[in-house]
Scaffold this active site. Structure first.
Site, PDB file in Angstrom:
ATOM      1  CG  HIS A   1      58.463  20.410  35.805  1.00 30.98           C
ATOM      2  ND1 HIS A   1      58.942  19.209  35.353  1.00 30.98           N
ATOM      3  CD2 HIS A   1      59.014  21.355  35.000  1.00 30.98           C
ATOM      4  CE1 HIS A   1      59.764  19.403  34.317  1.00 30.98           C
ATOM      5  NE2 HIS A   1      59.815  20.704  34.075  1.00 30.98           N
TER       6      HIS A   1
ATOM      7  CG  ASP B   1      62.304  23.695  34.655  1.00 31.10           C
ATOM      8  OD1 ASP B   1      61.554  23.783  35.652  1.00 31.10           O
ATOM      9  OD2 ASP B   1      62.816  22.623  34.295  1.00 31.10           O
ATOM     10  CD  GLU B   2      61.938  20.945  30.898  1.00 30.40           C
ATOM     11  OE1 GLU B   2      62.733  20.426  30.094  1.00 30.40           O
ATOM     12  OE2 GLU B   2      61.553  20.370  31.934  1.00 30.40           O
ATOM     13  CB  ALA B   3      56.136  26.979  32.423  1.00 30.45           C
ATOM     14  CB  SER B   4      55.668  24.323  26.910  1.00 27.83           C
ATOM     15  OG  SER B   4      55.447  23.009  27.375  1.00 27.83           O
TER      16      SER B   4
END
Length: 538
Positions: free
Chosen positions: A283, A346-349
């Protein structure tokens, strides 16, 4: 017109009644027999539900032209709460409501806000309120408790008390005693100012609205792929360039450090702690677009105005990345008196799991070195949380082995399951704003769960509290925010404040419906859920 207030006017009142000339007195307020038909708001209408209440039948205090607000002698904080109460009620009542130091511990008139005599069960945020025919006395152990008591007092007054122009009254308050205190220490709301930017005035208005329901933390999501919203002196392009746009390509914006300080101060005056978030390592496109050297390849990507997630990442192998984080967190920590800094996570793909864990572990140490406690989305439990680190659960199921394991090792959890607390989720398929990836959430869904027993293996003692996030991919204005937050935010606020023994959907629906007229007077743009019976005209 004569006043027959309390016991002192009883003889005169009886004489006047015998001649048919009397007006009926509520405390310091004279009203006619027709006006006396106004029914005081019952204790059972308050949101969040109070812990213990004992109404006194037939007893009412009325705020009137002679009412004085008395505050704890020598306490600037108590005086501030008194000034806040007076500021709320002067416009609607037209009364002067002077604020002065109390002269004793046993008030005989007016409204008193005292830091003595509260039961130990009230803790740091609870209060005791006694309403007699002669006086209202709110006692607390700390100023935050006085402020909470004032929010209850507001709801015990007619909705017209929220007006910004003078109303006819009367202003009766039902008699009795309330002893009230929170279930959880952390009761939060989150406002995403990164996807769309909201000016200081909008944030302050939102703070005022959530304060009515005893929310005590406002989590500001200050950075994301679409925008960076806080000025950082050591990295100025973050705000100037990274903050220049928003979802959909509209105008962005950012808070100067003076703006941020204004928000912090306004929140503090409402006994709300600001929790700033700089999301990382994902993000982060706004930051990456602002400084090429933060990218592993040294090339800055273009600014991003879409809504996809998971594609960006700070370069976790570069030492400069940690210098950057240290300087950003250092400036933000210096501006933030509260104990928390939220690091997202979060959501650190786009970050490899081993790199992610090493990154989070190092960033936790940086935040701790600046004297702050780390909060992160629950993904951070895949690293090694510090003993003080708080994980914010945002999952959509009631099982998460990693979070359960972390909780059993001592990590405290803020409960924000997306399918129950995310205020940007649509109410139903007809809702024009918001999203539905987590669920459709109407009020009954938002209310119908137990934060202390929701996540398998995570008991109440592991839960720090609850938070209602409001993401803004589709929200652009204050009315948008209000429409999505109300009436669901008060439902989640009650889960955070009230004893679970008070949890009852039917009773809550009635109490929530009673808020409608108040919101109408406040000019608050709320959703008229069909699950709630709203009074006519609200």
């Amino acid at each position: 017109m004569k006043v027959y207030g309390g016991r002192r006017g009883l003889a005169s009142l009886l004489l006047a009644l015998s001649t048919g000339l009397a007006t009926v007195g509520y405390g310091a307020l004279s009203i006619t027999p027709a006006e006396a038909a106004v029914t005081p708001v019952p204790f059972s209408s308050v949101v969040p539900a109070v812990a213990v209440s004992t109404p006194t039948s037939g007893v009412t205090y009325g705020i009137g032209a002679a009412t004085t607000i008395y505050t704890e002698p020598g306490s600037t904080a108590a005086a501030s709460v008194g000034g806040y109460l007076a500021g709320l009620l002067r416009p609607s009542t037209g009364y002067p409501l002077p604020v002065t130091a109390a002269s004793g511990s046993s008030p005989s008139d007016g409204i008193s806000l005292l830091l003595s005599g509260a039961p130990s069960s009230a803790g740091n945020e609870g209060y005791q309120m006694d309403v007699t025919a002669d006086a209202i006395v709110i006692r607390a152990n700390r100023p935050a408790g006085l402020f909470a008591g004032v929010q209850t007092l507001r709801q015990l007054l007619p909705a017209a008390a929220e007006s910004t122009t003078a109303q006819p009254g009367p202003w009766p308050v039902a008699g009795g005693r309330i002893v009230d205190y929170p279930r959880f220490a952390y009761r939060g709301a989150m406002l995403d100012v990164a996807r769309h930017f909201f000016p200081v005035s909008t944030v302050e208005r939102y703070i005022d609205e959530i304060a009515l329901y005893k929310i005590n933390h406002l989590h500001l999501h200050l950075s994301d792929d679409q925008g960076w919203r806080i000025a950082v002196n050591s990295w100025p392009d973050l705000a100037v360039h990274g903050g220049s746009t928003a979802v959909g390509g509209g105008a962005g914006g950012y808070y100067t450090q003076a703006d941020y300080q204004q928000i912090v101060d306004h929140a503090a005056s409402r006994h709300i702690t600001i929790v700033p978030e700089i999301d990382m390592p994902g993000h982060t496109n706004a930051a990456l677009a602002s400084y090429a050297e933060l990218n592993c390849n040294g090339v800055a990507p273009p600014l991003y105005t879409g809504t996809d997630v998971g594609f960006s990442s700070l370069c976790t192998s570069k030492e400069l990345t940690y210098t950057f984080i240290d300087q950003v967190v250092g400036e933000l920590a210096a501006l933030t008196p509260g104990p928390y800094v939220h690091i997202g996570g979060d959501e650190a793909s786009s970050t490899q799991p081993a790199d992610y864990a090493a990154f989070i572990n190092r960033v936790q140490q940086i935040v701790a070195a600046h004297g702050k406690t780390v909060v992160g989305w629950h993904d951070i439990v895949n690293a090694t949380p510090l003993p003080s680190t708080v994980a914010q659960f945002w999952g959509t199921t009631s099982r998460n082995a990693a979070v359960t394991s972390a909780a059993q090792r001592g990590t405290k959890i803020i409960m924000s399951p997306a399918n129950l607390t995310y205020l940007d989720m649509k109410y139903n398929s007809r809702t024009t704003l918001g999203q539905n990836w987590a669920a459709y959430i109407d009020v009954k869904n938002a209310y119908g769960w137990n934060p202390g027993a929701y996540l398998s293996g995570v008991g109440e003692s592991s839960v720090l509290g609850v938070e209602a996030p409001l993401w803004t991919e589709t929200l652009k204005t204050l009315p948008d925010l209000e429409y999505m937050a109300f009436p669901r935010l008060p439902a989640i606020a009650e889960l955070g404040w009230s004893p679970y023994s008070t949890h009852d959907w039917k009773a809550f629906g009635q109490r929530l419906g009673a808020q409608g007229p108040r919101w109408r007077v406040m000019g608050l743009n709320y959703y008229r859920s069909t699950q709630v019976t709203w009074p006519a005209g609200s």
